[in-house]
Design an enzyme around this catalytic site. Sequence first.
Site, PDB file in Angstrom:
ATOM      1  N   HIS A 177       0.430  -0.966   0.272  1.00 23.66           N
ATOM      2  CA  HIS A 177      -0.099   0.099  -0.100  1.00 23.66           C
ATOM      3  C   HIS A 177       0.988   0.935  -0.059  1.00 23.66           C
ATOM      4  O   HIS A 177       1.394   1.167   0.343  1.00 23.66           O
ATOM      5  CB  HIS A 177      -1.100   0.257   1.478  1.00 23.66           C
ATOM      6  CG  HIS A 177      -1.852   0.728   1.127  1.00 23.66           C
ATOM      7  ND1 HIS A 177      -2.766   1.012   0.618  1.00 23.66           N
ATOM      8  CD2 HIS A 177      -1.776   2.220   1.760  1.00 23.66           C
ATOM      9  CE1 HIS A 177      -4.347   1.972   0.580  1.00 23.66           C
ATOM     10  NE2 HIS A 177      -3.399   2.754   0.967  1.00 23.66           N
ATOM     11  N   ALA A 178       0.443   2.259  -1.318  1.00 25.67           N
ATOM     12  CA  ALA A 178       1.898   3.185  -1.239  1.00 25.67           C
ATOM     13  C   ALA A 178       1.995   4.344  -0.296  1.00 25.67           C
ATOM     14  O   ALA A 178       0.060   4.254   0.279  1.00 25.67           O
ATOM     15  CB  ALA A 178       1.446   4.189  -2.931  1.00 25.67           C
ATOM     16  N   HIS A 195       0.558  11.666  -6.222  1.00 30.09           N
ATOM     17  CA  HIS A 195      -0.117  12.242  -4.746  1.00 30.09           C
ATOM     18  C   HIS A 195       0.734  11.387  -3.561  1.00 30.09           C
ATOM     19  O   HIS A 195       0.823  12.601  -2.568  1.00 30.09           O
ATOM     20  CB  HIS A 195      -1.577  10.384  -4.647  1.00 30.09           C
ATOM     21  CG  HIS A 195      -2.232  10.697  -3.232  1.00 30.09           C
ATOM     22  ND1 HIS A 195      -3.172  11.154  -3.030  1.00 30.09           N
ATOM     23  CD2 HIS A 195      -1.087   9.966  -2.287  1.00 30.09           C
ATOM     24  CE1 HIS A 195      -3.791  10.731  -1.757  1.00 30.09           C
ATOM     25  NE2 HIS A 195      -2.781  10.125  -1.519  1.00 30.09           N
ATOM     26  N   GLU A 196       1.403  10.906  -3.258  1.00 32.70           N
ATOM     27  CA  GLU A 196       2.526  10.448  -2.523  1.00 32.70           C
ATOM     28  C   GLU A 196       2.903  11.575  -2.389  1.00 32.70           C
ATOM     29  O   GLU A 196       3.934  12.140  -1.468  1.00 32.70           O
ATOM     30  CB  GLU A 196       3.296   9.218  -2.601  1.00 32.70           C
ATOM     31  CG  GLU A 196       2.438   7.882  -3.065  1.00 32.70           C
ATOM     32  CD  GLU A 196       1.217   7.473  -1.522  1.00 32.70           C
ATOM     33  OE1 GLU A 196       1.501   8.248  -0.229  1.00 32.70           O
ATOM     34  OE2 GLU A 196       0.342   7.150  -1.926  1.00 32.70           O
ATOM     35  N   HIS A 248       2.382  14.557  -0.242  1.00 30.78           N
ATOM     36  CA  HIS A 248       2.427  14.717   1.303  1.00 30.78           C
ATOM     37  C   HIS A 248       3.936  14.571   1.384  1.00 30.78           C
ATOM     38  O   HIS A 248       4.081  15.349   2.582  1.00 30.78           O
ATOM     39  CB  HIS A 248       2.117  12.392   1.853  1.00 30.78           C
ATOM     40  CG  HIS A 248       1.218  11.748   1.696  1.00 30.78           C
ATOM     41  ND1 HIS A 248       0.043  13.197   2.427  1.00 30.78           N
ATOM     42  CD2 HIS A 248       0.277  11.509   1.384  1.00 30.78           C
ATOM     43  CE1 HIS A 248      -0.941  12.172   2.031  1.00 30.78           C
ATOM     44  NE2 HIS A 248      -1.475  11.581   0.898  1.00 30.78           N
ATOM     45  N   GLU A 260      -3.859  15.386   1.753  1.00 30.16           N
ATOM     46  CA  GLU A 260      -4.239  14.070   1.161  1.00 30.16           C
ATOM     47  C   GLU A 260      -5.125  14.622  -0.531  1.00 30.16           C
ATOM     48  O   GLU A 260      -4.629  13.833  -1.670  1.00 30.16           O
ATOM     49  CB  GLU A 260      -5.578  12.920   0.940  1.00 30.16           C
ATOM     50  CG  GLU A 260      -5.455  12.431   2.244  1.00 30.16           C
ATOM     51  CD  GLU A 260      -3.920  11.000   2.407  1.00 30.16           C
ATOM     52  OE1 GLU A 260      -4.048  10.607   0.878  1.00 30.16           O
ATOM     53  OE2 GLU A 260      -3.737  11.078   3.117  1.00 30.16           O
ATOM     54  N   HIS A 301      -7.223   0.829   5.461  1.00 33.13           N
ATOM     55  CA  HIS A 301      -7.317   1.358   6.473  1.00 33.13           C
ATOM     56  C   HIS A 301      -8.203   1.153   7.045  1.00 33.13           C
ATOM     57  O   HIS A 301      -8.198   1.788   8.875  1.00 33.13           O
ATOM     58  CB  HIS A 301      -8.226   2.540   6.071  1.00 33.13           C
ATOM     59  CG  HIS A 301      -7.616   2.908   4.727  1.00 33.13           C
ATOM     60  ND1 HIS A 301      -7.299   2.591   3.436  1.00 33.13           N
ATOM     61  CD2 HIS A 301      -6.881   4.161   4.683  1.00 33.13           C
ATOM     62  CE1 HIS A 301      -6.391   3.399   2.472  1.00 33.13           C
ATOM     63  NE2 HIS A 301      -5.914   4.346   3.205  1.00 33.13           N
ATOM     64  N   TYR A 347      -9.886  11.475   2.846  1.00 29.00           N
ATOM     65  CA  TYR A 347     -10.279  11.180   1.137  1.00 29.00           C
ATOM     66  C   TYR A 347     -11.369  11.471   0.722  1.00 29.00           C
ATOM     67  O   TYR A 347     -11.111  12.413  -0.853  1.00 29.00           O
ATOM     68  CB  TYR A 347      -9.713   9.665   1.202  1.00 29.00           C
ATOM     69  CG  TYR A 347      -8.682   8.972   2.023  1.00 29.00           C
ATOM     70  CD1 TYR A 347      -7.401   8.950   1.371  1.00 29.00           C
ATOM     71  CD2 TYR A 347      -8.450   7.583   2.859  1.00 29.00           C
ATOM     72  CE1 TYR A 347      -6.279   8.236   2.063  1.00 29.00           C
ATOM     73  CE2 TYR A 347      -7.883   7.340   3.709  1.00 29.00           C
ATOM     74  CZ  TYR A 347      -6.883   8.196   3.028  1.00 29.00           C
ATOM     75  OH  TYR A 347      -5.138   7.429   3.654  1.00 29.00           O
TER      76      TYR A 347
END
Length: 607
Positions: free
Chosen positions: A348-349, A378-379, A382, A406, A506, A516
């Site tokens: 999971h990224a 996306h990552e 962060h 997010e 999650h 999200y």
Amino acid sequence: MITSLLVSALLATGAAACRNVVAPGTDDGPGGTTTDAPTFLSEVNATALRLSNEANQAGWVQNTFITPDTEAMAARSNEALITAVTRYAKSAAGYDNVEGPADVRRQLNVLKNALTMAAPADQKETAELTQLVASMEGEYGRGKFCGDGESGEDCLDIEEITEILAKDRDPARVRAAWEGWHTISPPMKKSYARFVELSNKGAKELGFADTGAMWRSKYDMPPDEFSKELDRLWEQLRPFYLSLHTYVRAKLRAKYGDVVPADGPMPAHLLGNIWAQDWTNIYDIVGPAGGGRAASLTDTLRVRKVTPVEMTRFGERFFTSLGFDALPQTFWERSLFVKPRDREVVCHASAWNINNVDDLRMKMCIDQTEEDFRVIHHELGHNFYSRAYNQQPVIFRDGANDGFHEAIGDTIALSVTPEYLVKVGLLDRAPDASGDIRLLLRAALERLAFLPFGLVVDQWRWRVFSGEVTPDRYNSAWWELRERYQGVRPPSPRGEDHFDPGAKYHVPANTPYSRYFLASVLQFQFHRALAKEAACATPLHRCSIYGSAPAGKRLQATLAMGQSRPWPDALEALTGQRQMDATAMADYFAPLKTWLDEQNKGQKVGW
Ligand SMILES: [Zn+2]
């Protein structure tokens, strides 16, 4: 997903490192030594940083090398962090009536609401709680489906099951894979029920009604108002979701026949994703006929043999084009970009800032796909966010709210338009406007289709934490909500011997999910504002802010605020609005809504 100071702090707290830090009103220690707020906060900031860094180090190793030992070590450091943060959060509550400079007051408030999981005062129970979460996460990470008589190499892991759901068009095989993945979670059910008990106990000790109420308390508004905000935003977009649902159902029915009802909920396994949360993979079934098949980014990445590291470089260059500094060399040396063949990892990224300053890392089992190209953005969002606020006091090193964290990377991903891909050499020629409906439909299958699932996960947990849903109704409540919001049904009856919520990362990992949903709404609001800043003359869905210094400046200023101001301030800095607004998403997709409603003529809308 992100793993940062906040997340870890939420998960764990250092073992009561400072015995002399006892706030007014708490009963720690004889006589209750009181410490003035600034001294208390500087102790908290220093200790939380140390314990968070330790938990990050242990967590990183656990995530990239799952063994009973790394699980034990990660659990231990998380326990230390959780114990300390819980203690600090309790102490912070003791300063509720203490006046002080705005900055001090806010740090106390943020601290009080910082936990995702509050440990009970009883040390034995704290150890049990952290161990439960580590083992459920490990169980999920190792989760495999072994068919009859299969073992070892024959068994399917999540990557392989994801692939079947995405690509296989044989309903029987897809159903078997879907049901197979859902066999990983029943063993977690008992642990989950116990986890709910213990974490609620901790939350109550902190003065919250339950863990769910604690989660809803961190949005600079009362918990009930937050629930209403989510409802308000969903109502803004629900008619649009119904249009998409109706359209997709008709297409699926045309393909699969009676297994898809004409006017009821859709079967959850035929939407191209284990959780039916992203329908992009069934574009080949639902996309409009004719027009030929445009070359996809996935094709280009494969044909040109763009490696996972190179894909990540594209993401980095987007951020540097906006004026952000390049990623540190250590990011490239220490990140995990491909699934190792010699050990179990959590695929999971996630994005990490190990030292809460600039030891940035990404952990992802990257495939050469358009989807993963976007996930990388996306990552990285962060990563760039967490570095932007690293000058703030440790307590403020987080997103304005968790939806912001997010949303940032996804906002950038909205700028990965055909024109952008041409500019960076990943596409030869941008399609003209006649292809827009296809582009929008594809985007809607990802983002609009996600919205109700984004609500369901926490709607279920809020009810579980509050006691409204008890363990004997875990699974039926899950499917009631999924039908109500998403309009989907399981392919076969699912009794309470199943634990289908546990088959979503999650839930065993105890990561709140409303963020999200918020992120889905916010990213369009951010995009609309940044597009204006970048003086985009195109419709929103064709606008890329790539290379726009003014947009970058606005973004950077907002990110650097971290959590130092209530989120409406950060929202205003970025967008000029103080309220979350789902109309930006509707604006973005407006041409598609018109088109869908035409396609749906004569159909019963909804289920
Ligand atoms: Zn994320």
